[in-house]
Scaffold this active site. Sequence first.
Site, PDB file in Angstrom:
ATOM      1  N   HIS A   1       0.829   5.014   6.869  1.00 25.90           N
ATOM      2  CA  HIS A   1       0.741   5.593   5.375  1.00 25.90           C
ATOM      3  C   HIS A   1       1.073   6.854   5.615  1.00 25.90           C
ATOM      4  CE1 HIS A   1      -1.719   1.763   5.190  1.00 25.90           C
ATOM      5  NE2 HIS A   1      -0.758   1.681   4.044  1.00 25.90           N
TER       6      HIS A   1
ATOM      7  N   ASP B   1      -3.575   5.459  12.173  1.00 30.32           N
ATOM      8  CA  ASP B   1      -2.726   5.009  11.062  1.00 30.32           C
ATOM      9  C   ASP B   1      -1.360   5.718  11.020  1.00 30.32           C
ATOM     10  OD1 ASP B   1      -1.381   4.223   8.675  1.00 30.32           O
ATOM     11  OD2 ASP B   1      -2.984   4.713   7.225  1.00 30.32           O
TER      12      ASP B   1
ATOM     13  N   SER C   1       0.886  -1.084  -0.064  1.00 29.52           N
ATOM     14  CA  SER C   1      -0.046   0.092  -0.157  1.00 29.52           C
ATOM     15  C   SER C   1       0.747   1.146   0.037  1.00 29.52           C
ATOM     16  CB  SER C   1      -0.934  -0.083   1.344  1.00 29.52           C
ATOM     17  OG  SER C   1      -0.151  -0.084   2.426  1.00 29.52           O
TER      18      SER C   1
END
Length: 344
Positions: free
Chosen positions: A323, A320, A110
């Site tokens: 990312h 998160d 990702s």
Amino acid sequence: MMASFSLVLFFIVFMLKNVDGKLMNDVNKLGMNDCDLFNGNWVYDDDYPLYDSSVCPFIEKQFNCLKNGRQDRDYLKYRWQPHGCNLPRFNATQFQLKLKGKRVMFVGDSLSVDQWQSLTCMLYAADPQAKYISRRNGSTSCFTFPKYNTSYLVSQNVFLVDIVKMENGTRVLELDSLSTAAQWEEMDVLVFDTWHWWFHTGRKQPWGFVQDGNSTNKDANRVTLYEKALNTWAKWVDTKVDTTKTKIFFQGVSPDHDNCTGATRPSESTQGQHPGEIVLEKVLRGMNKSVHLLNVTKLSQYRVDGHPSVYGFGGHRNVDCTHWCIAGVADTWNVLLSAILHQI
Ligand SMILES: *[C@@H]1O[C@H](CO)[C@@H](O)[C@H](O)[C@H]1NC(C)=O
Ligand SMILES: *[C@@H]1O[C@H](CO)[C@@H](O)[C@H](O)[C@H]1NC(C)=O
Ligand SMILES: *[C@@H]1O[C@H](CO)[C@@H](O)[C@H](O)[C@H]1NC(C)=O
Ligand SMILES: *[C@@H]1O[C@H](CO)[C@@H](O)[C@H](O)[C@H]1NC(C)=O
Ligand SMILES: *[C@@H]1O[C@H](CO)[C@@H](O)[C@H](O)[C@H]1NC(C)=O
Ligand SMILES: *[C@@H]1O[C@H](CO)[C@@H](O)[C@H](O)[C@H]1NC(C)=O
Ligand SMILES: *[C@@H]1O[C@H](CO)[C@@H](O)[C@H](O)[C@H]1NC(C)=O
Ligand SMILES: *[C@@H]1O[C@H](CO)[C@@H](O)[C@H](O)[C@H]1NC(C)=O
């Protein structure tokens, strides 16, 4: 005068390196005065961000921090400043012209998607009237600008090496097999990344067995597995890729932060050298062909403020710190990609 002189110097350095068959860190030798693009610091710059992410309708929710309600804006304002030189400002037209008729593919997890979405948004925002075609085929997505006949693809392939399902559903990680590589060989620019998925354990462990040559095991030391898979990839580059046609980049290891909640500015210090970076560096040094390391690790370690935190996919329930918001830190990875592409 100065510029053309260093250009000549650069070519000499580059050719010498190809002649003696050893590459590595050629990026550190590129450009003026032997400048290391990755050794620097973040500076506040009122001209940043490079674009307004709200004009890009295709950013996935997990990266779209402003849309998910993030209020602080300072994290958008930092520009990476190498100590030895200035990075050229990103010029989308120049980038597209350089890659006219070419195909660029990001391959990995990702974080590859993160960098790919950042790049397509940087290109699109420069010309929001531009037509684009967005297609998805299995785990591969493709973003095309007909005006330049450029394609930017992302192929989600988290280990690079194969993982195959047996008839009874058990998955086998095949450390010495790269069945998707044939698809990569058609590209003009490839940007690889793998790291995070190697450390999933328990119910999230992606394999039941690991196959290494003729031996099959339940599991093994994960860093060792990572190194073996990278060596399989390296052997493929060294034996199968014509690097005069296909330029190979490695994104480097994108660092996590243990806790990024509430961070609104870069941190002053970084943790020591990342364990993934040490392995990656060792594998790249052993290669014969020219691979360009983007070396995003250290510069991103400073950016505890750049993660989606509670403004990602999972909100407060799944913070998160892995990312990166778009716009944000991944834009700088693409500024570096662009700077190097223009020199090779
Ligand atoms: C990446 O850049 C940092 C900062 O200059 C440096 O300390 C590190 O050694 C580099 N890593 C590699 C693999 O070249
Ligand atoms: C960007 O590059 C294009 C093509 O080389 C050039 O015409 C244009 O002036 C550049 N824009 C800026 C802001 O430098
Ligand atoms: C567009 O680029 C592809 C390769 O990416 C090439 O095969 C094709 O011929 C190009 N089309 C035009 C119209 O230039
Ligand atoms: C989708 O990908 C598969 C395998 O990579 C390929 O064989 C097929 O032609 C692709 N389909 C389209 C519509 O591009
Ligand atoms: C699937 O087959 C393999 C090899 O025959 C076996 O070791 C494994 O336990 C099986 N898995 C399940 C879920 O039955
Ligand atoms: C794997 O087994 C085959 C057949 O038994 C043998 O020819 C080959 O040399 C073995 N490979 C390795 C890496 O041990
Ligand atoms: C790399 O180069 C060395 C020395 O020329 C050679 O022995 C080795 O086989 C090469 N490796 C690959 C994978 O091509
Ligand atoms: C980390 O966690 C603590 C306690 O939950 C919090 O107060 C702090 O602001 C967090 N963020 C950072 C960047 O340390």
